[in-house]
Design an enzyme around this catalytic site. Sequence first.
Site, PDB file in Angstrom:
ATOM      1  CG  HIS A  67       0.623   3.396  12.294  1.00 58.18           C
ATOM      2  ND1 HIS A  67      -0.978   2.772  12.260  1.00 58.18           N
ATOM      3  CD2 HIS A  67       0.933   2.476  11.155  1.00 58.18           C
ATOM      4  CE1 HIS A  67      -0.989   1.885  11.323  1.00 58.18           C
ATOM      5  NE2 HIS A  67       0.083   1.924  10.663  1.00 58.18           N
ATOM      6  CG  HIS A 122      -0.424   0.083   2.639  1.00 55.78           C
ATOM      7  ND1 HIS A 122      -0.210   1.266   3.184  1.00 55.78           N
ATOM      8  CD2 HIS A 122       0.044  -0.819   3.394  1.00 55.78           C
ATOM      9  CE1 HIS A 122       0.132   1.064   4.496  1.00 55.78           C
ATOM     10  NE2 HIS A 122       0.409  -0.263   4.652  1.00 55.78           N
ATOM     11  CD  GLU A 142      -2.740  -1.365   5.454  1.00 53.41           C
ATOM     12  OE1 GLU A 142      -2.941  -2.676   6.186  1.00 53.41           O
ATOM     13  OE2 GLU A 142      -2.415  -0.432   5.631  1.00 53.41           O
ATOM     14  CD  GLU A 143      -1.866   2.415   7.408  1.00 50.88           C
ATOM     15  OE1 GLU A 143      -2.458   1.853   8.435  1.00 50.88           O
ATOM     16  OE2 GLU A 143      -0.587   2.175   7.430  1.00 50.88           O
ATOM     17  CG  ASP A 172       2.729   0.401   7.869  1.00 51.87           C
ATOM     18  OD1 ASP A 172       2.377  -0.259   6.740  1.00 51.87           O
ATOM     19  OD2 ASP A 172       1.955   0.661   8.647  1.00 51.87           O
TER      20      ASP A 172
END
Length: 339
Positions: A314, A63, A203-204, A173
């Site tokens: 994150h 992603h 995606e998140e 990420d």
Amino acid sequence: MKTLLKTLCSVDGVSGDEAHVRGCIRAMVEPFADEIREDRQGNLCALRRGTAGGEKVRMVCAHMDEVGFIVTSIDDKGYLSLSPVGGIDLRVALGRQLRVRGEKGSVYGVTGLTPVHIAGDDEKKKTPKQLCLDIGAADRAEAEQVAAVGDFASFVTAPGDFGEGMFKAKAIDDRLGCAVMAELLRTKAPCAYDTWFVFSTREEVGGAGAKAASFALDPSEALVLEGTTAADVAGVEGEKRVCCAGKGAVVSYMDRSAIYSPELFAKLKRLAAENGIPVQTKMLVAGGTDAGSITVSRGGIPCAGISAPVRYLHAPASVVSWADCEAVLKLAALYLRNE
């Protein structure tokens, strides 16, 4: 691959606002793809023709989006109110520099909190439910000249190497997975079957991009490339570390979004053992990936997962081992080459 990852981690692309990072990736891979397309979800899909022929089609997915924030209001004093986009512990966002991007351009700001000198004991213990961003505006009218409700905001972190073979940046990420796929395309890594490299969106916030792409492309099987939680940090022991940076690529059997194909899990473990690639498995079921969307697409798509252990996911700055990144790249290349 190092240069690719550093470049991608310098680009903003909060979920729902991936156009800038998508353009960057497209410029990297388009000359090396047999076909390239963008769909209505914003996914970038690049095709590499296979050598074995047949009807089997593979999909490799990473992603493009990152966690961040969205502007929800602007007050009379010119402060922007922000809400998280994706899973962010707001404790890591206090007192940080952010970059707001929208139709009016970009502007920098700092997230505010009550100074420690005047904050009460109760206030110090609380995590705010919403952030306030100071962009230096005198009032609402001045703020609205450079920002608007619906604009997205990203962490600002200069990527760079440090320590013994470690790399820190925002959005590892999953710009790591994107960098691995870009490297595979750019080096013309052989694929046994026709393979779609999908740089997915959102995606998140639930995986809408991968859901749309896997339905449209209808692959026979899929491989998800990710950055996953490594909690091998001070004060964390045993299985709560989940996995460890510097110990190799993580091969997935299950997370909170999906149970991965046992056959593909065994295949990846075998390929790694036969070729001396260091791998590990998670000690605790945690996190989720686009596999949660892909495995239930159409009649069900068998899915495998390879991840690099990433500390401080994150957050404004995450940390990964270059050796682990190379392990992910090598194992992914072997998977694609083998029938």
